[in-house]
Write a protein that holds these residues in place. Structure first.
Motif, short mmCIF file in Angstrom:
data_model
loop_
_atom_site.label_atom_id
_atom_site.label_comp_id
_atom_site.label_asym_id
_atom_site.label_seq_id
_atom_site.Cartn_x
_atom_site.Cartn_y
_atom_site.Cartn_z
N UNK A 46 18.71 5.03 52.75
CA UNK A 46 18.64 5.39 51.32
C UNK A 46 19.43 6.66 51.04
N UNK A 47 19.40 7.62 51.98
CA UNK A 47 20.13 8.87 51.78
C UNK A 47 21.64 8.63 51.74
N UNK A 48 22.14 7.78 52.64
CA UNK A 48 23.57 7.46 52.62
C UNK A 48 23.95 6.75 51.32
N UNK A 49 23.11 5.83 50.86
CA UNK A 49 23.41 5.12 49.62
C UNK A 49 23.39 6.08 48.43
N UNK A 50 22.46 7.01 48.42
CA UNK A 50 22.44 8.02 47.35
C UNK A 50 23.74 8.82 47.35
N UNK A 51 24.23 9.17 48.54
CA UNK A 51 25.50 9.89 48.63
C UNK A 51 26.64 9.06 48.05
N UNK A 52 26.68 7.78 48.41
CA UNK A 52 27.72 6.89 47.88
C UNK A 52 27.67 6.85 46.36
N UNK A 53 26.49 6.64 45.82
CA UNK A 53 26.35 6.54 44.36
C UNK A 53 26.78 7.83 43.67
N UNK A 54 26.36 8.96 44.24
CA UNK A 54 26.71 10.24 43.62
C UNK A 54 28.22 10.45 43.60
N UNK A 55 28.87 10.18 44.74
CA UNK A 55 30.31 10.43 44.83
C UNK A 55 31.09 9.53 43.87
#
Length: 241
Positions: A202-211
């Motif tokens: 979930x943390x990696x996906x949040x990073x993707x979405x933010x970027x």
């Protein structure tokens, strides 16, 4: 005389000399070069001087901890970062991933496991031999990935991703209508059997979405409640409230 490719260089950052020496020996047996740093400030200087291929980084260090080192490195570099954690604290691990780390292991650890995970990251970033007809670039609406150059773009604008973020996105793009569970994503990114948590994915996906949201792409990854994730329409819509 024909020379082979240069071995990868690993920067080992830990204030415990015993751990550094243990990892130097393990990486040396695997044919990798190593350099060392005993604290965060020395680590930043070593990255500047030697441009390592990967950083093995202890979280808990005096003067400057590993999380701050990661934060500073990510301001200028996408070098893969492998965290060492001295306690089984999920908060530290998730924060490390959210700051841009690629993997982690908890002390006490197996040096062979650290080497195996490091080699997996290096394989994902190694240059690949060109193929005669297949294009290395895959596209979906406004999103494109250069799978050989490890470059992501939104509307022609570069979006800087870590190795793990890139690999997750490449997995979703390879089957754009498929919903991937978190366990399936872990198997694609790390290989089966790695003890990662749902929160880490979930943390990696949040990073993707933010970027991508910062670049104007708020609909790159969709969540399917209770199932997992899939590639979004990538049309530029705002992220869901």
């Amino acid at each position: 005389m024909i020379l082979g490719p240069m071995p990868a260089t690993i920067l080992i950052v830990d204030d415990d000399p015993h751990i550094r020496h243990l990892l130097v020996f393990a990486f040396g047996k695997a044919g990798l070069e190593t350099i060392e740093a005993a604290d965060g400030e020395e680590a930043l200087a070593q990255v500047e001087r030697n441009a390592p291929d990967l950083v093995v980084l202890d979280i808990n260090m005096p003067r400057m901890d590993g999380l701050e080192v990661c934060r500073r490195l990510r301001a200028t570099s996408e070098v893969p970062i492998f965290f060492l954690s001295s306690r089984d604290d999920e908060i530290d691990r998730v924060l490390g991933i959210e700051l841009g780390g690629d993997d982690y292991v908890v002390k006490p650890f197996s040096p062979r496991e650290v080497v195996a995970r490091t080699m997996a990251i290096l394989r994902r970033t190694a240059p690949r031999a060109p193929q005669a007809e297949a294009s290395p670039v895959i596209r979906h609406a406004r999103l494109s990935l250069d799978t050989e150059g490890w470059a992501a773009q939104w509307n022609g604008r570069d979006v800087s991703l870590t190795v793990t973020e890139f690999t997750i996105l490449r997995t979703l793009m390879a089957s754009p209508t498929r919903i991937f569970s978190r366990d399936q994503i872990i198997d694609h990114v790390r290989g089966p059997g790695f003890a990662l948590t749902d929160r880490t994915v979930d943390s990696h996906v949040r990073n993707l979405r933010r970027k991508f949201a910062e670049a104007g792409g708020g609909d790159v990854v969709e969540t399917r409640a209770g199932i997992g994730y899939r590639l979004g329409p990538c049309g530029g819509a705002a992220p869901p409230a």
